[in-house]
Scaffold this motif. Structure first.
Motif, PDB file in Angstrom:
ATOM      1  N   LEU A 173       0.820  -1.207   0.000  1.00 46.61           N
ATOM      2  CA  LEU A 173       0.000   0.000   0.000  1.00 46.61           C
ATOM      3  C   LEU A 173       0.859   1.264   0.000  1.00 46.61           C
ATOM      4  O   LEU A 173       0.523   2.266  -0.648  1.00 46.61           O
ATOM      5  CB  LEU A 173      -0.927  -0.010   1.221  1.00 46.61           C
ATOM      6  N   SER A 174       1.973   1.224   0.693  1.00 41.98           N
ATOM      7  CA  SER A 174       2.832   2.412   0.766  1.00 41.98           C
ATOM      8  C   SER A 174       3.522   2.707  -0.558  1.00 41.98           C
ATOM      9  O   SER A 174       4.055   3.811  -0.747  1.00 41.98           O
ATOM     10  CB  SER A 174       3.882   2.221   1.860  1.00 41.98           C
ATOM     11  N   LYS A 175       3.497   1.751  -1.478  1.00 46.42           N
ATOM     12  CA  LYS A 175       4.151   1.962  -2.780  1.00 46.42           C
ATOM     13  C   LYS A 175       3.219   2.638  -3.790  1.00 46.42           C
ATOM     14  O   LYS A 175       3.654   3.013  -4.871  1.00 46.42           O
ATOM     15  CB  LYS A 175       4.605   0.608  -3.363  1.00 46.42           C
ATOM     16  N   TYR A 176       1.939   2.745  -3.448  1.00 46.17           N
ATOM     17  CA  TYR A 176       0.965   3.327  -4.370  1.00 46.17           C
ATOM     18  C   TYR A 176       0.370   4.598  -3.771  1.00 46.17           C
ATOM     19  O   TYR A 176       0.239   4.742  -2.556  1.00 46.17           O
ATOM     20  CB  TYR A 176      -0.167   2.322  -4.648  1.00 46.17           C
ATOM     21  N   ARG A 177      -0.027   5.495  -4.651  1.00 46.49           N
ATOM     22  CA  ARG A 177      -0.716   6.716  -4.220  1.00 46.49           C
ATOM     23  C   ARG A 177      -2.236   6.578  -4.336  1.00 46.49           C
ATOM     24  O   ARG A 177      -2.972   7.367  -3.750  1.00 46.49           O
ATOM     25  CB  ARG A 177      -0.237   7.907  -5.052  1.00 46.49           C
ATOM     26  N   PHE A 178      -2.669   5.584  -5.102  1.00 45.04           N
ATOM     27  CA  PHE A 178      -4.107   5.383  -5.253  1.00 45.04           C
ATOM     28  C   PHE A 178      -4.365   3.902  -5.531  1.00 45.04           C
ATOM     29  O   PHE A 178      -3.740   3.315  -6.414  1.00 45.04           O
ATOM     30  CB  PHE A 178      -4.660   6.232  -6.395  1.00 45.04           C
ATOM     31  N   VAL A 179      -5.264   3.297  -4.751  1.00 45.41           N
ATOM     32  CA  VAL A 179      -5.623   1.884  -4.913  1.00 45.41           C
ATOM     33  C   VAL A 179      -7.141   1.793  -4.974  1.00 45.41           C
ATOM     34  O   VAL A 179      -7.841   2.388  -4.137  1.00 45.41           O
ATOM     35  CB  VAL A 179      -5.100   1.030  -3.745  1.00 45.41           C
ATOM     36  N   ALA A 180      -7.659   1.071  -5.957  1.00 47.55           N
ATOM     37  CA  ALA A 180      -9.120   0.929  -6.106  1.00 47.55           C
ATOM     38  C   ALA A 180      -9.475  -0.527  -6.331  1.00 47.55           C
ATOM     39  O   ALA A 180      -8.712  -1.288  -6.942  1.00 47.55           O
ATOM     40  CB  ALA A 180      -9.622   1.777  -7.270  1.00 47.55           C
ATOM     41  N   PHE A 181     -10.644  -0.917  -5.832  1.00 52.42           N
ATOM     42  CA  PHE A 181     -11.166  -2.281  -5.974  1.00 52.42           C
ATOM     43  C   PHE A 181     -12.489  -2.200  -6.721  1.00 52.42           C
ATOM     44  O   PHE A 181     -13.408  -1.508  -6.285  1.00 52.42           O
ATOM     45  CB  PHE A 181     -11.363  -2.894  -4.588  1.00 52.42           C
ATOM     46  N   GLY A 241      -7.202   9.321 -17.071  1.00 49.32           N
ATOM     47  CA  GLY A 241      -6.482  10.570 -17.308  1.00 49.32           C
ATOM     48  C   GLY A 241      -6.098  11.250 -16.004  1.00 49.32           C
ATOM     49  O   GLY A 241      -4.994  11.790 -15.853  1.00 49.32           O
ATOM     50  N   LYS A 242      -6.999  11.228 -15.032  1.00 48.52           N
ATOM     51  CA  LYS A 242      -6.727  11.832 -13.736  1.00 48.52           C
ATOM     52  C   LYS A 242      -5.669  11.047 -12.966  1.00 48.52           C
ATOM     53  O   LYS A 242      -4.894  11.633 -12.175  1.00 48.52           O
ATOM     54  CB  LYS A 242      -8.026  11.891 -12.929  1.00 48.52           C
ATOM     55  N   LEU A 243      -5.614   9.754 -13.172  1.00 49.85           N
ATOM     56  CA  LEU A 243      -4.653   8.926 -12.449  1.00 49.85           C
ATOM     57  C   LEU A 243      -3.208   9.232 -12.839  1.00 49.85           C
ATOM     58  O   LEU A 243      -2.278   8.817 -12.138  1.00 49.85           O
ATOM     59  CB  LEU A 243      -4.949   7.431 -12.694  1.00 49.85           C
ATOM     60  N   VAL A 244      -3.016   9.930 -13.953  1.00 49.39           N
ATOM     61  CA  VAL A 244      -1.661  10.343 -14.330  1.00 49.39           C
ATOM     62  C   VAL A 244      -1.034  11.152 -13.207  1.00 49.39           C
ATOM     63  O   VAL A 244       0.177  11.084 -12.954  1.00 49.39           O
ATOM     64  CB  VAL A 244      -1.692  11.145 -15.648  1.00 49.39           C
ATOM     65  N   ASP A 245      -1.848  11.917 -12.498  1.00 47.23           N
ATOM     66  CA  ASP A 245      -1.345  12.724 -11.386  1.00 47.23           C
ATOM     67  C   ASP A 245      -1.245  11.924 -10.098  1.00 47.23           C
ATOM     68  O   ASP A 245      -0.808  12.461  -9.078  1.00 47.23           O
ATOM     69  CB  ASP A 245      -2.267  13.933 -11.154  1.00 47.23           C
ATOM     70  N   ARG A 246      -1.693  10.654 -10.103  1.00 39.84           N
ATOM     71  CA  ARG A 246      -1.667   9.830  -8.891  1.00 39.84           C
ATOM     72  C   ARG A 246      -0.737   8.632  -9.060  1.00 39.84           C
ATOM     73  O   ARG A 246      -0.936   7.598  -8.411  1.00 39.84           O
ATOM     74  CB  ARG A 246      -3.085   9.333  -8.563  1.00 39.84           C
ATOM     75  N   ARG A 247       0.221   8.763  -9.927  1.00 37.12           N
ATOM     76  CA  ARG A 247       1.116   7.641 -10.159  1.00 37.12           C
ATOM     77  C   ARG A 247       2.047   7.413  -8.967  1.00 37.12           C
ATOM     78  O   ARG A 247       2.515   8.394  -8.379  1.00 37.12           O
ATOM     79  CB  ARG A 247       1.938   7.876 -11.434  1.00 37.12           C
ATOM     80  N   PRO A 248       2.369   6.133  -8.639  1.00 39.13           N
ATOM     81  CA  PRO A 248       1.833   4.884  -9.197  1.00 39.13           C
ATOM     82  C   PRO A 248       0.486   4.522  -8.565  1.00 39.13           C
ATOM     83  O   PRO A 248       0.229   4.862  -7.424  1.00 39.13           O
ATOM     84  CB  PRO A 248       2.897   3.848  -8.829  1.00 39.13           C
ATOM     85  N   TRP A 249      -0.356   3.850  -9.316  1.00 41.87           N
ATOM     86  CA  TRP A 249      -1.679   3.480  -8.848  1.00 41.87           C
ATOM     87  C   TRP A 249      -1.924   1.990  -9.108  1.00 41.87           C
ATOM     88  O   TRP A 249      -1.206   1.347  -9.876  1.00 41.87           O
ATOM     89  CB  TRP A 249      -2.762   4.313  -9.543  1.00 41.87           C
ATOM     90  N   GLY A 272      -0.433   5.789 -17.418  1.00 41.79           N
ATOM     91  CA  GLY A 272       0.912   5.246 -17.343  1.00 41.79           C
ATOM     92  C   GLY A 272       1.329   5.037 -15.912  1.00 41.79           C
ATOM     93  O   GLY A 272       0.752   5.599 -14.982  1.00 41.79           O
ATOM     94  N   ASN A 273       2.352   4.182 -15.750  1.00 43.85           N
ATOM     95  CA  ASN A 273       2.909   3.903 -14.427  1.00 43.85           C
ATOM     96  C   ASN A 273       1.841   3.440 -13.446  1.00 43.85           C
ATOM     97  O   ASN A 273       1.786   3.877 -12.302  1.00 43.85           O
ATOM     98  CB  ASN A 273       3.623   5.143 -13.867  1.00 43.85           C
ATOM     99  N   GLY A 274       0.988   2.558 -13.922  1.00 46.31           N
ATOM    100  CA  GLY A 274      -0.046   1.988 -13.056  1.00 46.31           C
ATOM    101  C   GLY A 274      -0.072   0.481 -13.188  1.00 46.31           C
ATOM    102  O   GLY A 274       0.485  -0.089 -14.129  1.00 46.31           O
ATOM    103  N   HIS A 275      -0.727  -0.182 -12.237  1.00 44.11           N
ATOM    104  CA  HIS A 275      -0.815  -1.637 -12.228  1.00 44.11           C
ATOM    105  C   HIS A 275      -2.275  -2.066 -12.188  1.00 44.11           C
ATOM    106  O   HIS A 275      -3.094  -1.453 -11.481  1.00 44.11           O
ATOM    107  CB  HIS A 275      -0.088  -2.206 -11.010  1.00 44.11           C
ATOM    108  N   VAL A 276      -2.585  -3.125 -12.938  1.00 42.45           N
ATOM    109  CA  VAL A 276      -3.931  -3.689 -12.963  1.00 42.45           C
ATOM    110  C   VAL A 276      -3.838  -5.168 -12.624  1.00 42.45           C
ATOM    111  O   VAL A 276      -3.012  -5.889 -13.187  1.00 42.45           O
ATOM    112  CB  VAL A 276      -4.595  -3.508 -14.345  1.00 42.45           C
TER     113      VAL A 276
END
Length: 672
Positions: free
Chosen positions: A129-137, A173-181, A205-209
């Motif tokens: 969790l500390s490695k991400y700025r935004f996590v969603a389920f 598009g908004k998640l670009v400012d919340r990388r990494p997510w 970019g710079n996100g994980h799914v």
């Protein structure tokens, strides 16, 4: 904000001190205290201030990012499972593969329902969790509801007035400012159903799914991790940690009954905890009433989820789209939780009626079970988890259950080799079908398949005698006899059951019981079969060997000689059944002390068997050991070689600790 403020302060400091230095350079003669150094060395001060200011500007965003990483946003992430067990290697692999690319990385966790895919994804999210700025389920089971969940996501990100048609690209598009997510799509369907919700191209970019799914077909869209059931060690660890008084031995047996399925183990722990059921008592209930027990036991975080209903949605979907696949699943549910040879169905398409006579229809039928995660498909087999089987059995109407069982009995009678002694390929075929024969015949048979059930039980007993497992063979053959004696017109079959039982009791060192059974079989067959029937030869040879064990060698001799004559006339001199008569007759001569007469009979039996069976067949091993014993008595030095070869075969086929193997090894050591 912090980046702007820190930069402004650093700029003001530079301007202030720089202006002082400039004034000093312009010729001022008096400066207060510490600033006199500035007047004397202005250019040195300027050179020192430049890197200090740059460091301040560089550190500001780092401090800013560190401050932000302390408070990642987690949207709809389920509560963490405080009892999460095992999966350390898989979690490391998940992290390694997600971080191996710099752009959007997507991984699919695929596996059977209840195997712990969601729990794995959620645990991964909490561990990192500390490695991400935004996590969603996102609950992806219904693709039509995914967009509405992205509307909620948009609100979390501060997006307003986002229409359902545009909300998904706007969120990425908004998640670009919340990388990494990180976004977890839980219980996804086929890739096509989720394409609209997954990131692609320059959308982010710079996100994980992470996608969890029971459905196959994702390999062209993303990397796939196939999640299997727990290892037995992980199962035992979970149960011993969760259940007071649980021993490793009982935990191992419970895990075996539950097929190491994580959800079922959690459910079992919940049941024992709520009801204060002792582990041994729970194991007894599980063993005797598996179909009932998989519907009991709540999970603290998922009270509505139980193993009994876990696969209902998939089965209902199959019933609509491919009803033949449901019929196949019901047949598989009555078989053992072992690899099921697919040729069992293709060999009897008219009996089992699942479309196996049409190669294309059959392939898609089997593929539907594998595609929905209800079965694991091999090159020539299908494996259905024991709890999937139990859930399907529990949902089957009584009529469907009886019909499926009758069909399977008839198909198995056609599939198993009947000539277990004479067919050289009988052993491997019986090894793969024996678990399924035992599974289908374990309950009392309906009248429609009683005769077939008796045949299967007797043939299974005969095979078990061949591999030296008489203790398992005994109750099966006793059931076969009880069924045949309850049916009309089954005298000959009852005789076959009796002689098989006689052979079992002879090998279990109960010669008196064996003699009684063999004499009953002989009388029954002589009353309903021709005098030259090979069945009568089997009765005679078995009775002769039993009489020898009882010391009645003279009475045994004419019986063994007559058995040999019948089989030679019926099958020819080189048939495998003749070899059994030769061995029976040789045993009589050995017991009479006439080893010289016995030796050529044994040698002839060995030649027949070596021409028919594989070099390491048990029947060859038995003859080699017998021949070694006779040769040793005759002081023939070649006895040691025969003993060594025979002992090697028995050890390979029966195991080192089997009594017959131990006797053979002792003989070989003695003759060395």
């Amino acid at each position: 904000m912090w980046r702007t403020l820190t930069g402004a302060v650093a700029g003001l400091v530079v301007l202030f001190v720089g202006s002082l230095a400039f004034n000093a350079a312009s010729g001022q003669s008096r400066w207060p205290g510490p600033l006199d150094f500035v007047r004397v060395h202005p250019w040195v001060v300027l050179l020192l201030l430049i890197p200090v200011s740059l460091i301040g500007l560089w550190q500001a965003p780092r401090r800013d990012r560190a401050q932000e990483s302390l408070a990642p946003v987690a949207h709809r992430l389920p509560l963490r499972n405080t009892n999460f067990t095992g999966r350390d290697g898989t979690l490391r692999e998940l992290r390694r593969r997600l971080t191996s690319v710099s752009d959007v990385a997507m991984l699919v966790v695929h596996g059977l329902g209840g195997v712990g895919k969601t729990q794995l994804a959620v645990e991964y999210a909490y561990r990192h969790l500390s490695k991400y700025r935004f996590v969603a389920f996102v609950d992806a089971e219904d693709p039509d509801l995914v967009a509405s969940q992205f509307v909620s996501l948009a609100g979390e990100l501060g997006l307003t007035e986002a229409s359902s048609g545009q909300v998904i690209p706007r969120v990425y598009g908004k998640l670009v400012d919340r990388r990494p997510w990180l976004i977890i799509f839980d219980n996804g369907e086929k890739p096509a159903a989720l394409t609209h919700a997954l990131p692609s191209g320059d959308l982010a970019g710079n996100g994980h799914v992470i996608v969890t799914t029971r459905v196959s077909g994702w390999s062209s869209r993303a990397g796939v991790i196939d999640l299997d059931v727990f290892t037995r060690q992980e199962s035992v660890e979970l149960l011993t940690l969760r259940v007071p008084g649980m021993t490793a031995t009982v935990a191992d047996r419970i895990a075996e009954q539950l097929g190491d399925l994580p959800l079922a183990l959690e459910q079992a722990a919940g049941y024992m905890g709520y009801n204060h059921t002792a582990p041994e008592a729970y194991l007894t209930l599980l063993t005797s009433r598996l179909e009932d027990m998989i519907a009991r036991g709540e999970l603290a975080d998922r009270p509505t989820v139980v193993v009994a209903t876990l696969w209902q949605l998939s089965v209902r979907r199959l019933e609509t789209d491919q009803p033949q696949a449901v019929r196949l699943l019901e047949l598989c549910a009555l078989l053992a939780p072992e690899p099921i040879p697919l040729d069992l169905f293709t060999g009897s398409p008219e009996i089992l009626n699942v479309g196996a006579d049409d190669p294309l229809a059959w392939d898609t039928t089997v593929g539907a079970l594998a595609g929905l995660g209800l079965a694991r498909r091999g090159n020539a087999s299908l494996v259905v988890h024991r709890l999937v089987q139990a859930a399907v059995r529990a949902a089957m109407p009584d009529e469907a259950h009886l019909d499926a069982r009758g069909r399977l009995c008839r198909a198995l009678v056609e599939a198993v080799p009947h000539d277990i002694h004479g067919d050289p390929d009988a052993r491997p075929r019986w090894q793969e079908l024996l678990p399924h024969v035992i599974a289908v015949t374990k309950d009392e048979p309906p009248a429609e398949c009683a005769a077939e059930t008796a045949v299967l039980l007797r043939l299974a007993s005969t095979f078990l005698i061949q591999i030296g497992d008489c203790s398992v063979a005994l109750p099966l053959c006793e059931r076969a006899l009880a069924i045949d004696e309850s049916l009309d017109g089954r005298d000959a079959e009852a005789g076959f059951d009796l002689i098989t039982l006689a052979q079992i009791h002879r090998d279990l060192d109960a010669p008196e019981r064996s003699r009684t059974l063999a004499e009953r079989a002989l009388r029954l067959h002589e009353s309903c079969l021709p005098a030259d029937s090979p069945a009568i030869a089997t009765d005679l040879a078995t009775l002769a060997r039993t009489l020898c064990l009882l010391g009645e060698h003279r009475a045994a001799l004419p019986l063994a000689e007559r058995a040999l004559q019948i089989d030679e006339a019926a099958h020819g001199p080189d048939d495998p059944y003749v070899s059994f008569d030769l061995i029976a007759l040789a045993n009589v001569h050995v017991d009479l002390g006439d080893h010289a007469t016995a030796l050529p009979l044994i040698s002839r039996a060995l030649e027949i068997r070596e021409a028919v069976y594989a070099p390491d067949h048990l029947y060859i091993g038995y003859v080699l050991v017998f021949k070694a014993q006779v040769l040793h008595t005759l002081n023939d030095p070649t006895a040691a070689d025969f003993a060594r070869r025979g002992a090697q075969i028995l050890q390979t086929r029966l195991g080192r600790t089997h009594p017959k193997t131990e006797d053979a090894i002792a003989l070989a050591d003695r003759l060395r």
